[in-house]
Scaffold this motif. Structure first.
Motif, PDB file in Angstrom:
ATOM      1  N   MET A   1       0.815  -1.352   0.183  1.00 21.64           N
ATOM      2  CA  MET A   1       0.138  -0.511  -0.016  1.00 21.64           C
ATOM      3  C   MET A   1       1.198   1.326   0.234  1.00 21.64           C
ATOM      4  O   MET A   1       2.202   1.412   0.928  1.00 21.64           O
ATOM      5  N   VAL A  87      -7.975   0.236  -4.670  1.00 20.37           N
ATOM      6  CA  VAL A  87      -7.500  -0.666  -3.807  1.00 20.37           C
ATOM      7  C   VAL A  87      -6.425  -0.846  -4.753  1.00 20.37           C
ATOM      8  O   VAL A  87      -5.413  -1.674  -4.609  1.00 20.37           O
ATOM      9  N   GLU A 153      -8.004  -2.002   4.029  1.00 22.75           N
ATOM     10  CA  GLU A 153      -6.994  -0.530   3.757  1.00 22.75           C
ATOM     11  C   GLU A 153      -8.315   0.694   4.172  1.00 22.75           C
ATOM     12  O   GLU A 153      -8.211   1.669   4.887  1.00 22.75           O
TER      13      GLU A 153
END
Length: 277
Positions: A1, A87, A153
């Motif tokens: 990420m 994402v 997330e």
């Protein structure tokens, strides 16, 4: 990420970009307390506009903490389909994994949740959805694992307070059927029945326990006949009509598979040993 970008300093408040690409606005109120916008924004200019409104209310003596403000913020809710694409798109994953995620989203996740606001999806809905795809256990576990990671997330970015993915053992794969292992005699009869050009790859797969892509990825230098080992260094996968070369699955790259002398009885196949064993 990815990491959030640096915050932009302003005369009043600050705007920072989150890993999702959306923007968060924060400022210090009249009494020294820190306040954040109740939502995140698609565009920086929207976040800055919210700060301008807050500063104007303070100067007029009309200010209240954002949590108490009854003014509606004109901002479209973030949909799961939009956020899932963000994402998955920012993750560093192999082409095969990207193709798997795209398939899981298309076939299982998006039909149920694509148009749903992220903050409105409930644990009960997730449980019902999960139970509805139990006919394909592997796909069920993979899809739930992907959805759970997306909401993880979202929690980290404070887009939702808690994750609705609370199915117990949801990522554990149930075996759809028992794997049948060939005996030595069955493997030999199978090899005798196939064209001669295909026997060596099948022999390596059967005796050394290699996956199909690992066999396809073998080169002459990966076979050490003197000490009887096969080096598993790469794998070949077919994706959308193209052959792609990459590392083997499950971190097997660089490992060595011992090639045995064929026994006269027992089950075809051997274990995997670390390099140099």
């Amino acid at each position: 990420m990815g990491k959030p970008r640096a915050k932009v300093k302003r005369g009043f408040g600050e705007v920072g970009q989150l890993p999702s690409g959306r923007y968060r606005a924060r400022y210090t109120g009249p009494h020294g307390s820190r306040h954040s916008a109740p939502i995140t924004f698609v565009a920086r200019i929207d976040a800055e506009g919210w700060l301008v409104d807050q500063e104007r209310m303070i100067s007029r003596g009309e200010w209240e903490p954002p949590a108490r403000q009854v003014r509606e913020v004109q901002e479209a809710p973030l949909l799961l389909g939009e956020y899932a694409a963000t994402v998955v798109g920012r993750r560093r994953i192999r082409p095969g994994t990207a193709a798997l995620y795209a398939k899981l989203l298309r076939l299982t996740i998006l039909p149920a949740f694509a148009k749903r606001p992220l903050v409105e999806i409930t644990a009960a809905e997730i449980s019902t959805w999960y139970a509805g795809i139990r006919s394909t256990p592997t796909q069920q576990a993979n899809a739930y694992g992907l959805l759970k990671s997306i909401f993880k997330e979202a929690v980290e970015e404070r887009l939702v307070e808690v994750s609705p993915c609370r199915v117990k053992a949801g990522t554990q794969k149930e075996r759809a059927r028992e794997i049948e292992v060939l005996t030595v005699d069955q493997l030999n009869r199978y090899l005798a029945a196939v064209p001669e050009a295909r026997r060596v790859p099948l022999l390596l797969a059967g005796w050394c326990g290699l996956r199909s892509g690992e066999v396809r990825g073998l080169r002459v230098r990966d076979l050490d006949r003197e000490i009887g080992v096969v080096h598993v260094r790469q794998a070949v996968v077919r994706l959308k009509g193209q052959l792609l070369i990459g590392p083997p699955q499950d971190g097997r790259g660089g490992q060595v598979v011992v090639h045995p002398s064929p026994p006269t009885a027992g089950v075809a196949g051997v274990g995997v040993a670390p390099r140099g064993a």
